[in-house]
Design an enzyme around this catalytic site. Sequence first.
Site, short mmCIF file in Angstrom:
data_model
loop_
_atom_site.label_atom_id
_atom_site.label_comp_id
_atom_site.label_asym_id
_atom_site.label_seq_id
_atom_site.Cartn_x
_atom_site.Cartn_y
_atom_site.Cartn_z
N CYS A 116 -13.43 9.71 -29.68
CA CYS A 116 -12.56 8.67 -30.22
C CYS A 116 -13.38 7.43 -30.61
O CYS A 116 -14.12 7.47 -31.58
CB CYS A 116 -11.45 8.36 -29.22
SG CYS A 116 -10.05 7.46 -29.94
N HIS A 153 -9.22 13.76 -27.41
CA HIS A 153 -9.73 13.47 -26.07
C HIS A 153 -9.72 14.72 -25.18
O HIS A 153 -8.76 14.93 -24.42
CB HIS A 153 -8.86 12.40 -25.41
CG HIS A 153 -9.03 11.04 -25.94
ND1 HIS A 153 -9.91 10.13 -25.41
CD2 HIS A 153 -8.41 10.40 -26.97
CE1 HIS A 153 -9.83 8.98 -26.09
NE2 HIS A 153 -8.93 9.13 -27.03
N GLU A 171 -11.30 15.14 -22.47
CA GLU A 171 -11.34 14.73 -21.07
C GLU A 171 -9.94 14.46 -20.51
O GLU A 171 -9.75 14.39 -19.29
CB GLU A 171 -12.23 13.49 -20.90
CG GLU A 171 -11.63 12.17 -21.31
CD GLU A 171 -11.59 11.91 -22.80
OE1 GLU A 171 -11.19 10.79 -23.21
OE2 GLU A 171 -11.96 12.82 -23.59
#
Length: 222
Positions: A86, A194, A196
């Site tokens: 990002c 994302h 994660e």
Amino acid sequence: MHAAVITFPGSNCDRDLAVALERAGAKVSMVWHKDQDLPQGVDLIGIPGGFSFGDYLRCGAIAANSPICRSVKAHAEKGGYVFGVCNGFQVLTETGLLPGVLLRNAGLKYICKNIGLRVETTDSIFTSGYKKGQEITVPIAHHDGNYHVDAETLARLQGDDRIAFTYTDNPNGSMQDIAGVLSSNRRVLGMMPHPERRAEAAHGGTDGAAMFASMVGALVQA
């Protein structure tokens, strides 16, 4: 395997990235943007999402000129691995480690939702845990994720198999639905979604876990 996660003022996904790497088996060092040097023996650098320096100039532009980014560039130029998510992707384009630019979303609105991604290449430590053409679900959360390059660079990215992920339903106007790209040596990845935030069951899904497992596993064996 030793990873460093960079923190800038306004980063808000640095801990998330560190936890995902640690769960995959990495030792993680947190590095402040004013530091001059990386810790010794770093294999991988993670540049997290968020809003570095409040996105007051251009997203990632101020962060790209932070003292630590000189060491990030040197690490990459020596063949080290770098992973930007990002705002981290925006930083990587601003440093010149990846081509292109992230423009304002086509709808001119911030978008935060789960989105479908298609894995376009498995030829990298970041994507080798997936199958080519596999569709996964990963969250996005950005205002400036509209990826653009000139026609010559786009042709090179396509011809060299450097488009890592595409959106199955383009949320932001990104050229050719591009969600993530690799450097020419395939050791730097930038992506807007994302992974994660989709790395353990408590997140509502684990589609991002394979990325961390594959990159950590490859570097442990290196």
